[in-house]
Design an enzyme around this catalytic site. Structure first.
Site, PDB file in Angstrom:
ATOM      1  CD  GLU A 124      -7.165   2.866  -1.490  1.00  0.00           C
ATOM      2  OE1 GLU A 124      -7.985   2.028  -0.938  1.00  0.00           O
ATOM      3  OE2 GLU A 124      -5.916   2.578  -1.635  1.00  0.00           O
ATOM      4  CG  HIS A 188     -11.330   3.411   1.506  1.00  0.00           C
ATOM      5  ND1 HIS A 188     -11.078   2.778   2.793  1.00  0.00           N
ATOM      6  CD2 HIS A 188     -10.754   2.943   0.707  1.00  0.00           C
ATOM      7  CE1 HIS A 188     -10.057   2.180   2.504  1.00  0.00           C
ATOM      8  NE2 HIS A 188      -9.768   2.112   1.359  1.00  0.00           N
ATOM      9  CG  ASP A 267      -4.990  -2.636  -0.946  1.00  0.00           C
ATOM     10  OD1 ASP A 267      -4.531  -1.694  -1.331  1.00  0.00           O
ATOM     11  OD2 ASP A 267      -5.548  -2.962   0.116  1.00  0.00           O
TER      12      ASP A 267
END
Length: 377
Positions: A124, A188, A267
């Protein structure tokens, strides 16, 4: 040795059965019937496919970023299995290239050793957007280098996900990643609608934690959230902890997106399955208050969510049946990862990855989890 489990209820991913036997041999499902010579065990509750978490940063008191070794992976797997997850993609948050390479080697070792529950890796970042970085380190955000591309394209890492911002990574690189069996997720990111669409056309198939850390849907600019909800072929991860996404926003998204393209993710950080209530990460002091993780700056810092809680939250927040919520934690992530023939549903020849739920109240809890036919508790 053949084992036959007979539960009060069995959900195979399509149909809810009553008192239907399931027989297991050598870690695989061989029959939905009793088999001669099998050891029969009756279990109380609902038997379903083991959950699949495509975004899990830590567990059992360990974070992959901080303790990048096989022990951490085993601790994470054990911790999350307590909450029904039989398959994990350990997730490395934005880091330097040395840490990325180290993580790849550790994952490769885990895959080679058939470490229970570890099926691949999720990188990530660090190829993300500064305005949407969240808790990720600004100092490590950068373009995708050839060295990093070579790591992501390795064929010894199991199932691979890379989350990136399409405004900072070219469509040609996305095509290269996809050609090397990388599942590209967009997240993101402060991308425009058009940039997100171009990345989808190049082969991206997922959106990392929908709504969070991505350009929002607006009247004159659909942006990334709009692209995610409109696209019929991609999957969206959703963090249903009541903090990352308002329940009404989640319900609206669920209704807008094809239901089988919405999957639950946790998450989660290191607190899952541990007594840990605070830890330090990348310059941030992070505290667990109730069921919410926040940094000293007040930002959300991952989650303290486990998968069975996410399932229960889905039934309540989205107003959907339990069976639909179970599929959001199992079948749909399996379909996203291209492994639905072996995981995510109960079928002949599939892995015997199972979760047994107690259904004595309105919020089921995990009684046991099997990985490859082996009960963990």
């Amino acid at each position: 040795m053949i084992t036959t489990l007979i539960a009060d209820q069995l959900f195979d991913g399509k149909t809810l059965h009553v008192n239907r036997p399931i027989s297991i041999e050598d870690g695989k499902i061989i029959a939905f019937d009793t088999v001669k010579g099998a050891t029969e065990t009756k279990v109380s509750g609902l038997l379903t496919a083991g959950f699949i978490d495509t975004q899990v940063n830590g567990g059992g008191g360990y974070l992959l970023n901080q303790d990048t070794n096989l022990h951490t992976l085993k601790a994470m797997s054990t911790a999350h299995a307590k909450f029904g997850s039989s398959s994990l993609l350990p997730t490395l948050i934005t880091s330097n290239v040395q840490k990325i390479a180290q993580t790849a080697d550790v994952i490769s070792n885990a895959i080679a050793q058939h470490t229970p529950g570890i099926i691949g890796v999720h990188f990530e970042g660090p190829h993300i957007s500064e305005p949407k970085k969240g808790i990720h380190s600004s100092e490590q955000i950068r373009s995708l280098s050839q060295q990093e591309l070579d790591i992501y394209c390795r064929d010894d890492l199991g199932i691979k996900i890379v989350t990136l911002a399409p405004e900072n990574v070219s469509c040609e690189i996305i095509k290269t990643l996809v050609a090397h069996n990388v599942h590209v997720c967009l997240g993101h990111s402060n991308a425009t609608f058009e940039q997100a669409q171009a990345a989808l056309a190049a082969g991206a198939t997922g959106f990392t934690h929908l709504f969070n850390a991505m350009s929002a849907l607006e009247s004159r600019a659909p942006n990334m959230v709009g692209a995610a909800l409109l696209d019929e072929h991609s999957w969206c991860g959703l963090i249903l902890d009541g903090h990352h996404v308002h329940p009404s926003s989640a319900k609206l998204a669920y209704r807008a997106k094809a239901a089988h393209k919405m999957m639950l993710v946790t998450d989660s950080m290191s607190t899952i399955g541990s007594e840990q209530s605070k830890f330090h990460f990348d310059g941030h002091d992070i505290n667990l208050i109730g069921d919410k993780l926040t940094s000293n700056s007040g930002q959300l810092a991952g989650s303290a969510l486990d998968m069975i809680t996410a399932v229960n939250n889905a039934t309540q927040m989205l107003a959907i049946p339990l069976t639909d919520a179970l599929n959001m934690a199992s079948l749909y992530p399996a379909e996203f990862l291209g492994i639905a023939d072996t995981r995510g549903q109960l079928s002949i020849g599939a892995n015997a990855d199972l979760t047994l739920l107690s259904t004595t109240n309105s919020s089921p809890r995990v009684v046991n989890t099997w990985i490859g036919g082996k009960a963990l508790f």
